[in-house]
Design a protein around this motif. Structure first.
Motif, mmCIF file in Angstrom:
data_model
loop_
_atom_site.group_PDB
_atom_site.id
_atom_site.type_symbol
_atom_site.label_atom_id
_atom_site.label_comp_id
_atom_site.label_asym_id
_atom_site.label_seq_id
_atom_site.Cartn_x
_atom_site.Cartn_y
_atom_site.Cartn_z
ATOM 1 N N GLN A 13 1.508 -0.816 -0.098
ATOM 2 C CA GLN A 13 -0.275 -0.103 -0.290
ATOM 3 C C GLN A 13 0.900 0.922 0.005
ATOM 4 O O GLN A 13 1.637 1.254 0.268
ATOM 5 N N ALA A 14 0.575 2.276 -0.747
ATOM 6 C CA ALA A 14 1.142 3.599 -0.210
ATOM 7 C C ALA A 14 1.780 4.042 1.114
ATOM 8 O O ALA A 14 1.080 4.166 2.124
ATOM 9 N N GLY A 15 2.521 4.771 0.653
ATOM 10 C CA GLY A 15 3.902 4.524 2.433
ATOM 11 C C GLY A 15 4.610 3.664 2.647
ATOM 12 O O GLY A 15 5.563 3.703 3.668
ATOM 13 N N GLY A 16 4.346 2.065 2.369
ATOM 14 C CA GLY A 16 4.626 1.585 2.411
ATOM 15 C C GLY A 16 6.449 0.771 2.322
ATOM 16 O O GLY A 16 6.659 2.101 1.587
ATOM 17 N N VAL A 65 12.801 10.132 -6.595
ATOM 18 C CA VAL A 65 12.778 9.108 -5.951
ATOM 19 C C VAL A 65 13.850 9.493 -4.706
ATOM 20 O O VAL A 65 13.839 8.842 -3.928
ATOM 21 N N LYS A 66 14.433 10.529 -4.681
ATOM 22 C CA LYS A 66 14.794 11.302 -3.820
ATOM 23 C C LYS A 66 14.634 10.846 -2.619
ATOM 24 O O LYS A 66 13.252 11.862 -2.973
ATOM 25 N N GLY A 67 15.529 10.818 -1.820
ATOM 26 C CA GLY A 67 14.813 11.231 -0.216
ATOM 27 C C GLY A 67 13.603 9.949 0.306
ATOM 28 O O GLY A 67 13.828 9.637 1.344
ATOM 29 N N ARG A 68 13.365 8.983 -1.255
ATOM 30 C CA ARG A 68 12.978 7.716 -0.738
ATOM 31 C C ARG A 68 12.918 6.161 -0.961
ATOM 32 O O ARG A 68 13.100 5.647 -0.100
ATOM 33 N N PHE A 69 14.329 6.935 -1.822
ATOM 34 C CA PHE A 69 14.887 5.352 -2.497
ATOM 35 C C PHE A 69 16.373 5.990 -1.690
ATOM 36 O O PHE A 69 16.839 6.845 -2.248
ATOM 37 N N THR A 70 17.275 4.158 -1.564
ATOM 38 C CA THR A 70 18.775 4.089 -0.863
ATOM 39 C C THR A 70 19.087 2.758 -2.252
ATOM 40 O O THR A 70 18.277 1.984 -1.486
ATOM 41 N N ILE A 71 19.923 3.342 -2.948
ATOM 42 C CA ILE A 71 20.167 2.293 -3.646
ATOM 43 C C ILE A 71 21.477 2.255 -2.963
ATOM 44 O O ILE A 71 22.799 2.495 -2.326
ATOM 45 N N SER A 72 22.333 0.994 -2.440
ATOM 46 C CA SER A 72 23.621 0.289 -1.833
ATOM 47 C C SER A 72 23.933 -1.090 -2.157
ATOM 48 O O SER A 72 23.090 -1.714 -3.047
ATOM 49 N N LYS A 73 25.680 -0.994 -1.615
ATOM 50 C CA LYS A 73 25.165 -2.693 -2.140
ATOM 51 C C LYS A 73 26.268 -3.721 -1.173
ATOM 52 O O LYS A 73 26.654 -2.448 -0.324
ATOM 53 N N LEU A 80 23.546 -5.841 -5.220
ATOM 54 C CA LEU A 80 23.160 -4.203 -4.885
ATOM 55 C C LEU A 80 21.479 -4.859 -4.659
ATOM 56 O O LEU A 80 20.935 -5.075 -4.490
ATOM 57 N N TYR A 81 21.624 -3.133 -3.570
ATOM 58 C CA TYR A 81 19.603 -3.569 -3.036
ATOM 59 C C TYR A 81 19.358 -2.268 -3.560
ATOM 60 O O TYR A 81 20.027 -0.975 -3.773
ATOM 61 N N LEU A 82 18.500 -2.056 -3.932
ATOM 62 C CA LEU A 82 17.040 -0.132 -3.566
ATOM 63 C C LEU A 82 16.251 -0.591 -2.336
ATOM 64 O O LEU A 82 15.067 -1.396 -2.239
ATOM 65 N N HIS A 83 16.860 0.372 -1.783
ATOM 66 C CA HIS A 83 15.445 0.542 -0.723
ATOM 67 C C HIS A 83 14.137 1.616 -1.001
ATOM 68 O O HIS A 83 15.302 2.670 -1.152
ATOM 69 N N MET A 84 13.077 0.564 -0.881
ATOM 70 C CA MET A 84 11.942 2.401 -1.182
ATOM 71 C C MET A 84 11.248 2.372 0.100
ATOM 72 O O MET A 84 10.409 1.266 0.539
ATOM 73 N N ASN A 85 11.404 3.334 0.488
ATOM 74 C CA ASN A 85 10.182 3.635 1.748
ATOM 75 C C ASN A 85 9.158 5.086 0.229
ATOM 76 O O ASN A 85 9.094 5.114 -0.690
ATOM 77 N N SER A 86 8.105 5.315 1.814
ATOM 78 C CA SER A 86 7.078 5.995 1.692
ATOM 79 C C SER A 86 6.852 5.459 -0.103
ATOM 80 O O SER A 86 6.367 6.527 -1.017
ATOM 81 N N LEU A 87 6.614 4.452 -0.388
ATOM 82 C CA LEU A 87 6.198 4.475 -1.567
ATOM 83 C C LEU A 87 4.714 4.905 -2.209
ATOM 84 O O LEU A 87 3.806 5.078 -1.644
ATOM 85 N N GLU A 88 4.796 5.192 -2.784
ATOM 86 C CA GLU A 88 3.544 5.845 -3.889
ATOM 87 C C GLU A 88 2.432 4.709 -5.123
ATOM 88 O O GLU A 88 3.509 4.083 -5.860
ATOM 89 N N PRO A 89 1.750 5.217 -5.557
ATOM 90 C CA PRO A 89 1.311 4.477 -6.749
ATOM 91 C C PRO A 89 1.919 4.877 -7.951
ATOM 92 O O PRO A 89 2.374 3.363 -9.030
ATOM 93 N N GLU A 90 2.573 5.746 -8.392
ATOM 94 C CA GLU A 90 3.505 6.753 -9.202
ATOM 95 C C GLU A 90 4.826 5.288 -9.480
ATOM 96 O O GLU A 90 5.693 5.669 -10.124
ATOM 97 N N ASP A 91 4.732 4.619 -7.839
ATOM 98 C CA ASP A 91 6.417 4.094 -8.539
ATOM 99 C C ASP A 91 5.991 2.608 -8.486
ATOM 100 O O ASP A 91 7.205 2.228 -9.005
#
Length: 119
Positions: A13-16, A65-73, A80-91
């Protein structure tokens, strides 16, 4: 043989939040010194660059996605990882991992993992 395998997609859901993983194999010296990135493509839209991690460790993000997603490895795990926070339907999109730039373009691509965000 080089292989990139994404995982971690799903429906939220949005916000997840979600964490995408991209397991890399077949690189002689691992992923420590290669550029990697995440892209996404929504139905009917062009592929979009989401987040990049270059060989020097510098990161860049799409404005959306700035401020919501973080790439790391994790070099030890070749992942490789993509941490995604505050997800929106547009994602909502298929997310792809890419690695190893050749002449400015990524040579290797994974099969993708679907992310669906409901409002």
């Amino acid at each position: 043989q080089v292989q990139l395998v994404e995982s971690g997609g799903g429906s939220v859901q949005a916000g997840g939040s979600l964490r995408l993983s991209c397991a890399a194999s077949g690189y002689t010296f691992g992923i420590r010194s290669i550029s990697m990135g995440w892209f996404r493509q929504a139905p009917g839209k062009e592929r979009e660059r989401v987040a990049m991690l270059d060989s020097a460790g510098s990161t860049t993000y799409a404005d959306s996605v700035k401020g919501r997603f973080t790439i790391s490895k994790d070099n030890a795990k070749n992942t490789l990882y993509l941490h995604m926070n505050s997800l929106e339907p547009e994602d909502t999109a298929m997310y792809y991992c890419a690695a190893l730039k050749v002449a400015g373009n990524f040579r290797d691509w994974g099969q993708g993992t679907q992310v669906t965000v409901s409002s």
